[in-house]
Design an enzyme around this catalytic site. Structure first.
Site, PDB file in Angstrom:
ATOM      1  N   SER A  93       0.744  -1.315  -0.003  1.00 61.29           N
ATOM      2  CA  SER A  93       0.191   0.142   0.050  1.00 61.29           C
ATOM      3  C   SER A  93       0.888   1.207  -0.117  1.00 61.29           C
ATOM      4  CB  SER A  93      -1.088   0.131   1.480  1.00 61.29           C
ATOM      5  OG  SER A  93      -1.880  -1.026   1.023  1.00 61.29           O
ATOM      6  N   ASP A 203      -0.145  -8.503  -6.364  1.00 59.52           N
ATOM      7  CA  ASP A 203      -0.705  -9.925  -6.629  1.00 59.52           C
ATOM      8  C   ASP A 203      -0.047 -10.597  -7.520  1.00 59.52           C
ATOM      9  OD1 ASP A 203      -2.296  -9.256  -4.512  1.00 59.52           O
ATOM     10  OD2 ASP A 203      -4.106  -8.954  -5.750  1.00 59.52           O
ATOM     11  N   SER A 224       4.158  -6.191  -3.340  1.00 55.79           N
ATOM     12  CA  SER A 224       4.146  -6.360  -1.850  1.00 55.79           C
ATOM     13  C   SER A 224       4.626  -7.419  -1.307  1.00 55.79           C
ATOM     14  CB  SER A 224       2.400  -6.093  -1.574  1.00 55.79           C
ATOM     15  OG  SER A 224       2.025  -6.608  -0.416  1.00 55.79           O
ATOM     16  N   HIS A 229       1.362 -12.857   0.254  1.00 54.02           N
ATOM     17  CA  HIS A 229       1.817 -12.762  -1.228  1.00 54.02           C
ATOM     18  C   HIS A 229       2.988 -13.793  -1.704  1.00 54.02           C
ATOM     19  CE1 HIS A 229      -0.732  -9.149  -2.411  1.00 54.02           C
ATOM     20  NE2 HIS A 229      -0.393  -8.951  -1.140  1.00 54.02           N
ATOM     21  N   ASN A 297       7.940   8.810   6.009  1.00 56.60           N
ATOM     22  CA  ASN A 297       9.028   7.802   6.443  1.00 56.60           C
ATOM     23  C   ASN A 297       8.279   6.167   6.156  1.00 56.60           C
ATOM     24  OD1 ASN A 297      10.906   6.180   7.207  1.00 56.60           O
ATOM     25  ND2 ASN A 297      10.811   6.599   9.403  1.00 56.60           N
TER      26      ASN A 297
END
Length: 444
Positions: A93, A203, A224, A229, A297
């Site tokens: 994300s 994905d 990710s 995953h 950050n």
């Protein structure tokens, strides 16, 4: 494994060997009991070597990104066919947030590219995961939702092209459940139209389009490393950039928005730390504290990166297992008169080789999707829906300014009829046969 910076190789090796032996003792294979042992829809696959890397990094006590992070960033960029190093971040994300936010950087003007400004439109899909779309909204841009192809659950190039207006500036799409969309065609069109393309590959690690890796077509691509995953760091993600100029922008946004590009723990890489004149700051202001972007950050620890290095060594076997398991389930459904009557599997996009994240299928007429997934869960078979279903129906987007091009007929069908089950490497034929048996049982 990289050479230890401490020089205490024998002591370090003894600690690591002890940890590996303990892992093997405490993680012995468990007997699968049909109807009693839960079959998760996703599962991390870790071994004693993963723990060895994790322990080795922790013994450095460096904690933030270090030697393992540098190695991973170099290797992972190459895996996606990129000439620039990847950038590690703390989640997929966050990778999307960094990549999308980079499209608004004033620095783009230096390279002859026009940054996005509030009110600009970005083409995407509603049949997906929220954090593919959220950065568009968070940057003050307008999502333009288009429908997906029912067979492949991906957007088709023709519809993307039809959705373009004078306000369109970018296309941001995920390769859904590891099934690629035709990013090659879209990238060529975006180049002609002066648009940016971002590929969300969270994905789809290892998927290809005409033998080229997904993530190699857009200005940015993301991945990710969440436990669900293809490979995992526990938490983590990565941003891949088309070139060094775009990488520097993304790196700044990842690292507080700073203009400085020194590695953690290093100073004066540019050899003119106190010689800059930027913005309205006094001349000679410390470059380590000059900020060219509104940033965050979003870095990782070296322990996460170490785990990622170990996992990356096994990625090809993980991908092969996912494809093999998907094919087994697909043939199982297609060869069964009952299953093929009541369920319709999603198809691979033509001229691609998916790296499946899950096995998606539609409930055909006569089956209630909610009853099906509830029954499967009762029988210890894990299920998931296609994430948000239709983002425009979600409460979080009630007051979001967006545009829908055409209708979302297939998206709504996905929201109501589609679910998916696992294809992860921890599955075997016995478990998959049980999964197929329970699919057939819910039709009776």
């Amino acid at each position: 494994m990289p050479v230890s910076p401490s020089g205490n190789e024998e002591q370090r090796a003894a600690v690591i060997t002890s940890a590996k032996n303990l892992f093997l003792q405490e993680n012995k294979p468990k007997t699968f009991i049909p109807g009693s042992t839960y079959i998760p829809v996703t599962a991390k696959v870790v071994d004693e070597n993963d723990l060895a890397h994790l322990i080795d990094a922790s013994l450095d006590m460096w904690l933030t990104a270090g030697r393992y992070a540098r190695e991973f960033e170099a290797q992972f960029g190459k895996y996606f066919g990129r000439t620039t190093k990847s950038l590690l971040v703390n989640s997929g994300s966050s990778a999307n947030l960094v990549a999308v936010s980079s499209l608004g950087s004033p620095e783009l003007e230096k390279f002859g590219m026009k940054p996005l400004v509030p009110g600009d439109e970005v083409i995407t899909v509603a049949a997906g995961f929220p954090t593919t779309v959220n950065p568009i909204v968070q940057n003050g841009w307008k999502p333009v939702f288009i429908d997906v192809d029912a067979a492949t659950i991906n957007a088709l190039p023709k519809l993307i092209m039809e959705a373009k207006t004078s306000k369109t500036r970018a296309v941001v799409l995920a390769h859904t459940l590891g099934n690629p969309y035709r990013a090659d065609i879209i990238a060529d069109w975006c180049k002609k139209e002066g648009l940016f393309l971002i590929e969300d590959c969270c994905d789809a690690l290892g998927a290809t389009i005409q033998d080229k890796p997904v993530g190699s077509f857009g200005e940015y691509a993301t991945s990710s490393f969440y436990p669900a995953h293809h490979i995992t760091m526990g938490e983590g993600g990565a941003v891949m950039s088309k070139d060094g100029r775009l990488k520097k922008i993304a790196e700044s946004i990842r690292d507080w928005g700073r203009d400085c590009w020194c590695e953690p723990g290093k100073d004066n890489t540019c050899n003119k730390r106190f010689c800059w004149k930027l913005g309205d700051l006094p001349e000679g202001y410390d470059h380590k504290y000059i900020y060219s972007h509104v940033g965050y950050n979003l870095k990782v620890t070296d322990m996460q990166a170490a785990l990622g290095i170990s996992q990356l060594n096994k990625v090809e076997s993980f991908i092969e297992a996912r494809r093999k398991n998907w094919n087994y389930l697909y043939k199982g459904i297609k060869s069964s008169p009952t299953l093929s009557k009541y369920f319709t599997p999603v198809e691979a996009t033509p001229e691609t080789n998916p790296s499946w994240f899950g096995f998606p299928l539609y409930c055909n007429e006569g089956l209630n999707r909610e009853k099906v997934v509830s029954s499967l869960e009762d029988k210890k078979v894990g299920t998931r829906l296609l994430f948000a279903g239709n983002l425009t129906k979600q409460p979080a987007y009630k007051n979001v300014d967006y545009r829908i091009h055409g209708d979302l007929k297939n998206t709504d069908r996905i929201m109501k009829e589609l679910f998916w089950i696992g294809v992860h490497p921890a599955l075997d034929q016995v478990k998959m046969d049980y999964m197929l048996e329970q699919l057939e049982a819910v039709t009776k």
